[in-house]
Design a protein around this motif. Sequence first.
Motif, short mmCIF file in Angstrom:
data_model
loop_
_atom_site.label_atom_id
_atom_site.label_comp_id
_atom_site.label_asym_id
_atom_site.label_seq_id
_atom_site.Cartn_x
_atom_site.Cartn_y
_atom_site.Cartn_z
N ASP A 150 0.82 -1.23 0.00
CA ASP A 150 0.00 0.00 0.00
C ASP A 150 0.86 1.27 0.00
OD1 ASP A 150 -1.44 -2.28 1.07
OD2 ASP A 150 -3.01 -0.92 1.77
N GLU A 181 -4.52 2.26 -2.87
CA GLU A 181 -5.77 2.83 -2.32
C GLU A 181 -5.54 3.97 -1.34
OE1 GLU A 181 -8.17 1.17 0.53
OE2 GLU A 181 -6.52 0.57 1.82
N ASN A 192 -10.54 -0.72 0.41
CA ASN A 192 -11.75 -0.11 0.99
C ASN A 192 -11.80 1.40 0.85
OD1 ASN A 192 -9.55 -0.67 2.87
ND2 ASN A 192 -10.76 0.42 4.38
N HIS A 193 -10.62 2.04 0.64
CA HIS A 193 -10.60 3.51 0.49
C HIS A 193 -10.60 3.97 -0.97
CE1 HIS A 193 -10.25 4.22 4.68
NE2 HIS A 193 -9.11 3.59 4.80
N HIS A 246 -7.43 -7.84 -0.13
CA HIS A 246 -7.30 -6.67 0.73
C HIS A 246 -8.12 -6.94 2.00
CE1 HIS A 246 -6.19 -2.46 1.12
NE2 HIS A 246 -7.36 -2.27 1.68
N HIS A 258 -3.54 -4.17 3.01
CA HIS A 258 -4.42 -3.44 3.95
C HIS A 258 -3.84 -3.26 5.34
CE1 HIS A 258 -8.05 -1.76 5.75
NE2 HIS A 258 -8.03 -2.70 6.67
FE FE2 Z 1 -7.28 -0.69 3.16
#
Ligand code: FE2
Length: 258
Positions: free
Chosen positions: A9, A40, A68-69, A147, A172
């Motif tokens: 990430d 993300e 998720n973002h 993720h 994540h």
């Molecule tokens: Fe995340």
Amino acid sequence: MIKILYLGDIVGSSGRRIIKKHLSSLKQKYAIDIVIANAENAAHGKGMTKKIYYQLCEMGIDYFTMGNHTFSKPDIYQFIEQVDNMTVPLNMEKSVEISPIIIENKKIVISNVMGEIFMHNTINSPFEIMESVLKQYPDYMHIVDIHGEATSEKIAFFYHFKNRVQLIVGTHTHVQTSDEKIVDGCGYITDLGMCGTYHSVLGRDIEEILARFLNKQRLPYKIAEGEAILHGIVAEIDEINKQCVSIKKIKIMENDQI
Ligand code: FE2
């Protein structure tokens, strides 16, 4: 052989800065064919903007998976449906239709799925969605970014799909795990780690996070500043036998020499 560099990430400007500094040397050192990154958190720790997307492409990242973002910054709607090198968790809540990435000349599909445990915007099982991708692309090699928060879910996903997928990486948690392995020709790591500030709480400012834990105080969201670390893996896939043959963790500080 196909050599893949998969970066953890990317968190904010320090993550982008260390990639700019080290990516071309890393590509040269390991004779990399494909660079993939989870992005993300690339735009100030949450989401992605059009400007940053193009900057990261220019730095040498070929393909992007998200999390998720993904849609935290509305700017992403300006370009996400027009580009073919970015995918998002196929089982997340979203208002746009996104497919996995297809690298036709290498017969590779890159998919992104999201865990269900401790995640808020997952709408169906990563297992179910992955089955449908495999059904849709039966003659391809598969790379998957799962993720998720729970190590158990990611490891279970790996053991379920290891005979049909060549590489599975977790993202994540931003903390690189030490469990990289190859089983039945599938390379795996529970979490790639992150590209972001070393002295931080998962890339965020330590004081801001401590204020939450100690005083229940919500300070403005702040990305940590300081020397960055780059985490990821280099994996090699034998395209004749459709097997991953090596996986190696990468961990480099911003001031290191490559
Ligand atoms: Fe995340």
